[in-house]
Design an enzyme around this catalytic site. Structure first.
Site, PDB file in Angstrom:
ATOM      1  N   CYS A 125       0.793  -1.241   0.000  1.00 53.77           N
ATOM      2  CA  CYS A 125       0.000   0.000   0.000  1.00 53.77           C
ATOM      3  C   CYS A 125       0.828   1.296   0.000  1.00 53.77           C
ATOM      4  CB  CYS A 125      -0.980  -0.018   1.165  1.00 53.77           C
ATOM      5  SG  CYS A 125      -2.099  -1.428   1.052  1.00 53.77           S
ATOM      6  N   HIS A 185      -3.459   7.084   3.038  1.00 56.10           N
ATOM      7  CA  HIS A 185      -3.879   5.821   2.426  1.00 56.10           C
ATOM      8  C   HIS A 185      -5.309   5.483   2.845  1.00 56.10           C
ATOM      9  CE1 HIS A 185      -4.130   1.841   1.005  1.00 56.10           C
ATOM     10  NE2 HIS A 185      -3.870   1.242   2.145  1.00 56.10           N
ATOM     11  N   ASN A 212     -10.078   0.084  -0.434  1.00 57.86           N
ATOM     12  CA  ASN A 212      -8.609   0.132  -0.374  1.00 57.86           C
ATOM     13  C   ASN A 212      -8.028  -0.436  -1.665  1.00 57.86           C
ATOM     14  OD1 ASN A 212      -5.898  -0.397   0.098  1.00 57.86           O
ATOM     15  ND2 ASN A 212      -6.208  -1.283   2.128  1.00 57.86           N
TER      16      ASN A 212
END
Ligand code: COA
Length: 315
Positions: free
Chosen positions: A108, A242, A272
């Site tokens: 990520c 994020h 996500n």
């Protein structure tokens, strides 16, 4: 360096929480209150390289740079249909790019690791213009019967073109190795000599541990990085964090004691999307005209590894 252009592309298939509750023991109420996610874009008949290529072309178009201007292309990706060559090579061939290129697999925070690498090459005098594409399809990694993971993810691609400038004020990458917190195993064909045990295992996650790591790493790194260049929270215009879980973003916001208006989000619509998350959010905010010249943007991302990273940029 300076960001000259941004771009992003999402798969066309939208899967709502309601859709998931038709085949999983879950509900819109659970997913919304525990994660802030209402829907996500999911890869169906598209290829992640096509999304990455389109995002790259959008960023290039905005930047005013041509393919020949780009000296380096860094692609952030965890998994795609090719084991080799790199996704960077596949996208390069699609768009006609001929500069040096490579993939990074930093999960990520991949966008911020790529930004850090680009800035380091630039400071070493080796490049002037860099293309970064973050193209990820985490929905291909999940077990779609595991309600604790598959509801969290979406797919997509985000890109930036960086050129000459002094707008990246600071970057920091960090590793706190703990493989068992978030992992997936894929096995390729056995050879005649393999004697060890190997099995495919879909994405496994210790959700609460990852949650705690995310909040602690993000807040520590943001505070330390601001401090390292003599900046204060009051100097910050926006935090581009994020998009993993709205509760993680809220916890970071509360810990930093910063107002909600400094935290743009798109998690409700996208879920996500791993390393594409920050790059897509950046592009969406940019195209909406949210950022004004001189704004200070603080980026923070975290994920499998466990890895985390932060960056400070003057827009
Ligand atoms: N729908 C309904 N119930 C669910 C569910 C779902 N989609 N997923 C889990 N549950 C259940 C669990 O089975 C558990 O039930 P039990 O109490 O009967 O055992 C209950 O909800 C609580 O589970 P728990 O894991 O403690 O919930 P949580 O509040 O910690 O939320 C996450 C789970 C995954 C949303 C949260 O831990 C998280 O977001 N962690 C970070 C994950 C992340 O961002 N990963 C990527 C980082 S890049």
């Amino acid at each position: 360096m300076k960001i000259l252009g941004t771009g992003s592309v999402l798969p066309k298939k939208i899967v709502t929480n309601e859709d998931l509750s038709k085949f999983l023991d879950t509900s819109d109420e659970w997913i919304t209150t525990r994660t802030g996610i209402r829907q996500r874009h999911v890869i169906s008949d598209e290829y992640i390289e096509d999304l990455g290529a389109e995002a790259a072309l959008k960023a290039l178009e905005m930047s005013g740079k041509s393919l020949e201007d780009i000296d380096l292309f860094i692609c952030s990706n965890v998994v795609n249909e090719y084991i080799t060559p790199s996704l960077a090579c596949v996208i390069s061939e699609k768009i006609g790019l001929k500069c040096s290129c490579f993939d990074i697999n930093c999960a990520c925070p991949g966008f911020l690791f790529a930004l850090d690498i680009a800035e380091t090459y630039y400071r070493a005098g080796r490049v002037k213009n860099v293309l970064i594409v973050c193209a990820d399809e985490p929905t291909r990694m999940c077990d779609w019967s595991d309600r604790s993971t598959c509801v969290l993810f979406g797919d997509g691609a985000g890109a930036v073109v960086l050129g000459e400038g002094d707008n990246i004020l600071a970057t920091k990458t960090h590793s706190q190795p703990a493989v068992d917190k978030l992992w997936e195993k894929r096995v390729i064909e056995p050879t005649p000599y393999i004697t060890k045990t190997e099995t495919n295992v879909p994405l496994q996650m210790k959700g609460r541990d990852v949650f705690k790591f995310a909040v602690s790493a993000s807040t520590t790194e943001v505070v330390d990085l601001l401090d390292s260049i003599g900046m204060k929270k009051d100097d910050v215009s926006y935090y581009v964090v994020h998009q993993a879980n709205m509760r993680i973003i809220d916890a970071i916001k509360n810990f930093l004691n910063e107002p909600e208006c400094k935290f743009p989000t798109n998690i409700a619509d996208h879920g996500n999307s791993s390393s594409a998350s920050c790059a897509i959010l950046l592009d969406e905010c940019n195209r909406k005209g949210l950022f004004k010249e001189g704004d200070i943007l603080v980026f923070s991302a975290f994920g499998a590894g466990l890895l985390s990273a932060a960056a400070i940029l003057r827009w």
